[in-house]
Design a protein around this motif. Structure first.
Motif, mmCIF file in Angstrom:
data_model
loop_
_atom_site.group_PDB
_atom_site.id
_atom_site.type_symbol
_atom_site.label_atom_id
_atom_site.label_comp_id
_atom_site.label_asym_id
_atom_site.label_seq_id
_atom_site.Cartn_x
_atom_site.Cartn_y
_atom_site.Cartn_z
ATOM 1 N N HIS A 132 35.452 31.418 33.436
ATOM 2 C CA HIS A 132 35.213 32.814 33.036
ATOM 3 C C HIS A 132 34.024 33.365 33.951
ATOM 4 O O HIS A 132 34.069 34.525 34.379
ATOM 5 C CB HIS A 132 34.624 32.736 31.461
ATOM 6 C CG HIS A 132 34.126 34.163 30.969
ATOM 7 N ND1 HIS A 132 34.969 35.128 30.867
ATOM 8 C CD2 HIS A 132 33.044 34.494 30.808
ATOM 9 C CE1 HIS A 132 34.369 35.975 30.443
ATOM 10 N NE2 HIS A 132 32.935 35.929 30.451
ATOM 11 N N ARG A 135 35.304 34.294 37.178
ATOM 12 C CA ARG A 135 36.130 35.823 36.809
ATOM 13 C C ARG A 135 34.998 36.811 36.919
ATOM 14 O O ARG A 135 35.408 37.919 37.340
ATOM 15 C CB ARG A 135 36.942 35.680 35.662
ATOM 16 C CG ARG A 135 38.211 34.859 35.627
ATOM 17 C CD ARG A 135 39.141 34.948 34.637
ATOM 18 N NE ARG A 135 39.507 36.209 34.059
ATOM 19 C CZ ARG A 135 40.334 36.968 34.770
ATOM 20 N NH1 ARG A 135 41.171 36.290 35.737
ATOM 21 N NH2 ARG A 135 40.894 38.012 34.213
ATOM 22 N N THR A 160 39.931 36.438 29.984
ATOM 23 C CA THR A 160 40.055 35.139 30.629
ATOM 24 C C THR A 160 40.825 34.200 29.567
ATOM 25 O O THR A 160 41.931 33.467 30.062
ATOM 26 C CB THR A 160 38.679 34.535 30.614
ATOM 27 O OG1 THR A 160 37.621 35.238 31.337
ATOM 28 C CG2 THR A 160 38.649 33.020 30.980
#
Length: 171
Positions: A132, A135, A160
């Protein structure tokens, strides 16, 4: 058939000498019973590929030590059982030749680890948090003020979770 990540990233199948594979730090610390896995490999053969990338440092030498041509991304338990217990010389592999970013590498390792031997709870949480965070670093933090804003650019926990095939509450 290859999984969706492997296919999207252009993986190629090949047989590779185990001595050409660099086994580096892994997300998994508990490898479980490798003798059981070695018995299965001996009886049934290798059912799953090791996942490799061409080592970007393969042409470098540091203090007289040459780097191996490939770096292991996924399949650490299989690699260790094959090399340390069975003393096999080669393995079936899925190789990625293009440079993968840190997020893609971590997603491959997480996919492989989470679908085989269950990760320890802390290992699983660490993988999800790192994915996460990467990302968000790559796509930005998604900030939605209403349901209508949900298509706004960026990454959210929900995004995510969807990428990992999880529910947002599990994430």
């Amino acid at each position: 058939p290859m999984n969706k990540i492997a296919e999207a990233l252009g993986g190629v199948h090949a047989v590779v000498p185990l001595s050409d594979i660099e086994f580096s730090d892994r997300g998994r610390s508990d490898y479980g019973n490798l003798n059981e896995l070695a018995t299965s490999l001996k009886e049934l053969g290798q059912l799953q590929n090791l996942v490799l990338i061409q080592n970007p440092k393969a042409d470098d030498t540091v203090e007289g030590t040459a780097f191996k041509p490939f770096k292991l991304l996924a399949g650490g338990r299989r690699y260790r059982a094959m090399s340390e217990i069975l003393n096999w010389s080669e393995a079936n592999c899925l190789i990625f030749s293009r440079t993968l970013d840190e997020l893609e590498l971590l997603e491959i390792e997480y996919e492989e680890n989470s679908r085989r031997k269950n990760l320890e709870w802390k290992e699983d949480c660490d993988f999800k948090r790192r994915i996460h965070d990467l990302r968000v670093a790559k796509f930005g933090q998604k900030i939605a003020t209403s349901a209508a804003d949900a298509t706004e650019a960026g990454a959210s926990i929900r995004d995510t979770a969807r990428e990992l095939g999880l529910s947002a509450t599990t994430m």
